[in-house]
Design an enzyme around this catalytic site. Structure first.
Site, PDB file in Angstrom:
ATOM      1  N   ASP A 229      38.588  44.466  48.989  1.00 49.44           N
ATOM      2  CA  ASP A 229      37.957  44.443  50.312  1.00 49.44           C
ATOM      3  C   ASP A 229      37.330  45.787  50.641  1.00 49.44           C
ATOM      4  OD1 ASP A 229      38.747  41.867  50.633  1.00 49.44           O
ATOM      5  OD2 ASP A 229      40.390  42.289  51.999  1.00 49.44           O
TER       6      ASP A 229
ATOM      7  N   TYR B  19      32.822  38.382  56.189  1.00 51.80           N
ATOM      8  CA  TYR B  19      34.182  38.911  56.037  1.00 51.80           C
ATOM      9  C   TYR B  19      34.913  38.922  57.382  1.00 51.80           C
ATOM     10  CZ  TYR B  19      37.924  42.056  54.566  1.00 51.80           C
ATOM     11  OH  TYR B  19      39.147  42.600  54.288  1.00 51.80           O
TER      12      TYR B  19
END
Length: 655
Positions: A93, A309
């Site tokens: 991430d 996201y």
């Protein structure tokens, strides 16, 4: 996520632990694969919880694979060290926690190969390919990596040492066995709920009366509420029923007139796009979803490549994002939300459409932009996933529509020199609110604790008032005194607590600390849901319907914890300010960790020196054993209680 990367980069197959082909190998972590050792992992003597073993300062920190996911760690470690693999791509991430996940695995595996950093906020093939072509050397993220490691190690030092010290202190006081967990984020979060609960328990309602009148005008009936302007203050209440009744009797049958009739147009701009916390709050309000549940649903949608996201703290898009937005609109037109088609048809007539600058600001975007749908049409969604997707889609689409326009009317009616106010609202143009309607709980659904009911709400008529003008005569049809009571603050829903966590620290005196917490508050969008569940698991709070309430244990911890720094958001503000400087290369990791050790030493000493909180009081009149001192569930008082005998007695004031 790994499979999405592999597919976009042209790798065939769907391997269980890795996908290989075309000179590339894609493998994945499943959250964290590595965890810090417990104290006894460094030194067996640290297993015992004793004052003379504190504070605990491992040097260096050591880690081990998490047992439940060790098989996947072994796969990743083997690949990192495979001879034919010459370069590593870090595609975790894009943020501080993702950097930590990679760094811990990379270091524990003993890898020293060069690293490239892959950074994206979307898993669509186009976004993946663009990010893969724009990678930077891992060294470009040294500051982020140092900040990630420092945050993790500092939290470990505070959590381990403060928890052991507070537990030893409570045991010294005669509290029951068990752990009294303390942490940099969890304890100030608990304090938010405890302070609210004690305010409610300490609250003493005061009775008051209002006077409502019904007026008859040739064009219709309307109601007004008595008010009086006095020394710059608006008075709307009477202290006694006799005062309200006396005025009602004095005005009964008297003629009235319209003293003023004013109208204004109010424009409401579209709501900003969702960040994770705003989405969690809205889903909690509309559907009763927990923060953790909403995050899970959003994560599923992200992995299906349907939204951007989810763990974002931004409500804006970048200029580059805004250029892709027309593709997202086309995907909505091709997706399953057919009820949006009329709005999409409107936009098609104005094509090409462009987002207002209010939603596009590169400076407001850190790691990730706001939550939006992607260019992949949604098909086959159902249930809760569809609800979350629709929230995000409507909020995004509403940004393209004009303001909501409301006509606000205020009437002041005068009777014998006394004045009454009436307010009304008419929606002239729905604008964006037709696409993304504001949530209003239906009356039939609304469940309100009578003790918390708002008995003094502002009167605002939804719909039109009679057409009147200044000077018109009216009849007084009725005058009705109405009793009300002042109400305590409301208990927090999960959405309320998320707001409080997000806004924590904004009242700090230090401007630098306020600035550091402006976009983070307590925890991060990614961790707040887990923190709430952790407090529930540790029996500090409980969930009742949609409310979160502190338990007796939670109240006792906050009331009895002498280290104010552990109850305040100021500690997080200080850390975040320094970690941000570290990310920019303006502060060293060594200096930060030295100060953290000094802080921890001070906290341990403060807890050790503080007098033990009183948990036992008078002997039980039945069995003679010391009774426990517990908070009252209603008034903020304390009671002696003997659970075996079911005896409860109030603690005398001052005891």
């Amino acid at each position: 996520m790994g499979r999405a990367l592999a597919e976009a980069l042209g790798l065939p197959g769907r391997g269980r632990s890795l996908i290989e082909g075309n000179g590339l190998v894609v493998t994945w972590c499943v959250g964290h694969l590595v965890e810090a050792l417990n104290p006894e992992g460094y030194d067996p003597t640290w297993k015992a919880w004793r004052w003379d073993r504190l504070p605990i300062f491992p040097e260096p920190f050591r880690y081990a694979p998490i047992e439940q996911t060790k098989e996947q760690f072994d796969v990743v470690a083997c690949l990192l060290n495979r001879e034919d693999i010459t370069e590593i791509v870090n595609a975790t991430d894009a943020g501080r926690e993702g950097e930590l996940i990679f760094d811990l695995v990379y270091r524990l595996a003993g890898c020293a190969k060069p690293v490239q950093r892959f950074w994206t906020s979307s898993l669509t093939p186009e976004a993946i390919q663009a990010a893969y072509g724009a990678m930077k050397p891992g060294e470009a993220y040294t500051g982020l990596r140092d900040a990630a490691r420092s945050r993790q190690e500092a939290d470990w030092l505070v959590g381990i040492n403060a928890t052991r010290a507070q537990t030893l202190r409570m045991r010294r006081a005669g509290a029951e066995d068990g752990v009294w967990s303390v942490g940099r984020v969890q304890t100030p979060t608990l304090a938010l709920l405890v302070r609210r609960e004690l305010e409610i328990r300490d609250f003493k309602p005061q009775a008051f009366w209002t006077l409502r009148a019904r007026f008859a005008h040739p064009n219709g009936i309307y109601e007004g509420r008595w008010f009086k302007e006095q020394e710059g203050q608006t008075q709307e209440r009477f202290a006694t029923e006799a005062e309200a009744k006396a005025l009602a009797e004095a005005l009964a049958g008297k003629p009235g007139k319209i003293r003023s009739a004013t109208g204004r147009t109010e424009k409401k701009k579209p709501e900003l796009l969702y960040d994770l916390t705003a989405l969690q709050k809205e889903a909690n309000k509309r559907f009763g979803f927990t923060a953790e549940g909403t995050l899970g649903l959003a994560q599923n949608l992200y992995e299906k490549q349907l939204i951007s996201y989810p763990r974002t703290n931004s409500r804006h898009l970048t200029e580059a994002d805004a250029l892709k937005a027309p593709q997202w609109i086309k995907a909505l037109a091709q997706g399953q939300l057919t009820e949006l088609q009329p709005f999409l048809d409107q936009l098609r007539k104005q094509w090409p459409v462009k987002l207002d600058k209010r939603f596009v600001n590169d400076k407001e975007v850190e790691d990730h932009a706001a939550l939006v749908p992607t260019e992949k049409p949604a098909r086959g969604l159902a249930g809760d996933e569809l609800r979350i997707y629709e929230l995000i889609a409507r909020r995004f689409l509403g940004a393209y529509f004009p303001d909501r326009v409301e006509a606000k009317t205020t009437l002041i009616t005068e009777v014998e020199g006394e004045t009454f106010k009436t307010s009304g609202t008419v929606v002239k143009e729905e604008g964006w609110s037709a696409v993304d309607p504001p949530y209003r709980r239906k009356k039939a659904e609304k469940v309100v604790d009578p003790a918390e009911a708002d008995e003094d709400a502002e009167d605002d008529v939804e719909g039109g008032l009679p057409v009147v003008k200044k000077g018109d005569a009216v009849e007084v049809s009725s005058l009705q005194p109405k009793e009300g009571k002042t109400t305590p603050p409301k208990r927090m829903s999960e959405g309320d607590l998320l707001s409080a966590m997000q806004g924590a620290g904004r009242d700090l005196d230090d401007e630098a600390l306020r600035g550091a917490m402006r976009d983070c508050g307590l925890g991060t969008p990614a961790t707040r849901a887990n923190m709430i569940e952790t407090l529930i698991k540790r029996a500090y709070i409980e969930r009742k319907r949609n409310l979160l309430l502190p338990t007796d244990k939670g109240i006792r911890l906050i009331q009895g914890l002498p280290a104010e720094a552990l109850r305040s958001a100021e500690l997080t503000g200080s850390w975040e300010a320094r970690l941000e400087r570290m990310r920019r290369g303006e502060e060293t990791r060594a200096a930060f960790m030295t100060d953290i050790r000094g802080f921890v030493s001070g906290v341990v000493a403060e807890l050790q020196d503080a007098p033990a909180p009183q948990v036992h009081g008078a002997p039980c009149p039945t069995c003679g054993q010391p009774m426990r001192i517990i908070p009252s569930t209603r008034r903020g008082d304390f009671f002696h209680r003997c659970p075996p005998c079911n005896v409860m007695e109030p603690v005398a004031k001052g005891q």
